[in-house]
Design a protein around this motif. Sequence first.
Motif, short mmCIF file in Angstrom:
data_model
loop_
_atom_site.label_atom_id
_atom_site.label_comp_id
_atom_site.label_asym_id
_atom_site.label_seq_id
_atom_site.Cartn_x
_atom_site.Cartn_y
_atom_site.Cartn_z
N MET A 1 0.83 -1.18 0.00
CA MET A 1 0.00 0.00 0.00
C MET A 1 0.87 1.23 0.00
O MET A 1 1.99 1.22 0.51
CB MET A 1 -0.93 -0.01 1.21
N CYS A 2 0.37 2.30 -0.59
CA CYS A 2 1.12 3.54 -0.67
C CYS A 2 1.07 4.24 0.69
O CYS A 2 0.03 4.31 1.33
CB CYS A 2 0.56 4.45 -1.75
N LEU A 3 2.23 4.77 1.12
CA LEU A 3 2.33 5.45 2.40
C LEU A 3 2.35 6.97 2.25
O LEU A 3 2.55 7.68 3.23
CB LEU A 3 3.58 4.97 3.14
N ASN A 4 2.16 7.47 1.04
CA ASN A 4 2.11 8.90 0.78
C ASN A 4 0.69 9.40 1.07
O ASN A 4 -0.26 9.03 0.38
CB ASN A 4 2.50 9.20 -0.67
N LYS A 5 0.54 10.26 2.08
CA LYS A 5 -0.78 10.72 2.50
C LYS A 5 -1.49 11.53 1.42
O LYS A 5 -2.71 11.66 1.44
CB LYS A 5 -0.69 11.53 3.78
N LYS A 6 -0.75 12.07 0.45
CA LYS A 6 -1.34 12.87 -0.61
C LYS A 6 -1.81 12.02 -1.79
O LYS A 6 -2.47 12.51 -2.69
CB LYS A 6 -0.35 13.92 -1.10
N CYS A 7 -1.45 10.74 -1.79
CA CYS A 7 -1.81 9.83 -2.88
C CYS A 7 -3.27 9.41 -2.76
O CYS A 7 -3.77 9.17 -1.66
CB CYS A 7 -0.90 8.61 -2.84
N ASP A 9 -4.39 6.61 -3.56
CA ASP A 9 -4.41 5.20 -3.14
C ASP A 9 -3.77 5.00 -1.77
O ASP A 9 -3.40 3.89 -1.40
CB ASP A 9 -3.68 4.33 -4.17
N PHE A 10 -3.62 6.06 -0.99
CA PHE A 10 -3.02 5.99 0.34
C PHE A 10 -3.76 4.98 1.22
O PHE A 10 -4.98 5.05 1.37
CB PHE A 10 -3.03 7.37 1.01
N VAL A 15 -4.15 -3.02 -4.44
CA VAL A 15 -4.79 -2.29 -5.54
C VAL A 15 -3.99 -2.48 -6.83
O VAL A 15 -4.49 -2.24 -7.91
CB VAL A 15 -4.90 -0.78 -5.19
N GLY A 16 -2.74 -2.93 -6.70
CA GLY A 16 -1.90 -3.16 -7.86
C GLY A 16 -1.09 -1.93 -8.26
O GLY A 16 -0.51 -1.90 -9.35
N ASN A 17 -1.03 -0.95 -7.39
CA ASN A 17 -0.30 0.27 -7.71
C ASN A 17 1.15 0.26 -7.23
O ASN A 17 1.91 1.14 -7.58
CB ASN A 17 -1.01 1.49 -7.12
N ILE A 18 1.56 -0.71 -6.46
CA ILE A 18 2.92 -0.77 -5.90
C ILE A 18 3.75 -1.78 -6.69
O ILE A 18 3.35 -2.93 -6.87
CB ILE A 18 2.89 -1.18 -4.41
N ILE A 19 4.92 -1.31 -7.16
CA ILE A 19 5.84 -2.19 -7.89
C ILE A 19 7.22 -2.12 -7.24
O ILE A 19 7.55 -1.15 -6.57
CB ILE A 19 5.94 -1.77 -9.38
N LYS A 20 8.01 -3.18 -7.43
CA LYS A 20 9.39 -3.19 -6.93
C LYS A 20 10.23 -2.26 -7.78
O LYS A 20 10.05 -2.20 -9.00
CB LYS A 20 9.96 -4.60 -6.97
N LYS A 32 7.75 1.47 -5.58
CA LYS A 32 7.27 2.70 -6.19
C LYS A 32 5.76 2.60 -6.38
O LYS A 32 5.24 1.58 -6.81
CB LYS A 32 7.95 2.93 -7.54
N CYS A 33 5.08 3.69 -6.05
CA CYS A 33 3.64 3.77 -6.27
C CYS A 33 3.42 4.27 -7.70
O CYS A 33 3.91 5.35 -8.06
CB CYS A 33 2.99 4.71 -5.26
N LYS A 34 2.69 3.52 -8.51
CA LYS A 34 2.42 3.93 -9.89
C LYS A 34 1.44 5.11 -9.94
O LYS A 34 1.44 5.85 -10.90
CB LYS A 34 1.86 2.76 -10.70
#
Length: 144
Positions: A1-7, A9-10, A15-20, A32-34
Motif C-alpha cells: 500500500m502507498c504510504l504517501n498521504k497525498k496519494c 491510493d493511500f 490495488v496493484g499500484n505498488i511495484i518493486k 514505487k507507487c504507480k
Amino acid sequence: MCLNKKCQDFGRKNVGNIIKKGFNAKGNQMFKCKTCGVRFPETKGTVFYNRHLTEEQIIMICKLLVEKNGIRAIERIMEIHRDTVSSLVDDLARHAREVTDFLISNVGLTKVEVDEMWSFVKKKKRKLPEEARKQMDRATAGYT
C-alpha cells in the motif's frame, strides 16, 4: 500500500499500484507507487525505518525488555546510547500491533513474554502520547 498521504491510493492494500523498484544503499527493497510516483523502502512505516540499528540489535533490545532490563541496563549491555534505546521504545509503542505479531511469529517469543515487554514499556513510559498508549492497548488486547 502507498504510504504517501497525498496519494489517492493511500492506505489501500492490494490495488496493484505498488511495484518493486531496485534496492537502496542499505540493501532494502525499494517500492514505487504507480499512482503518485513516490519511492519508499520496505521498512517505511515500521519500527525498522530510518534507524542506524540493525534488525538483530532491535530484536535483542526487545528480548532484553522482555527480561525486564531497564533502559540504562540495555544501554550498558548493547553499548547503545540510552536516548537511542528510549527512542526505539517509543517507536515500538507506536507500532505495537506489528511488533507484537513480529515477535510472536518471527522471533519465537511467547505471548506471555511479549505481554511482559509491553507491561514494562507502559510502566517506564507513562508520558507516551495518547496515540501510542491506544496502539499498545489494542495490540495487547488480543494476546493476553
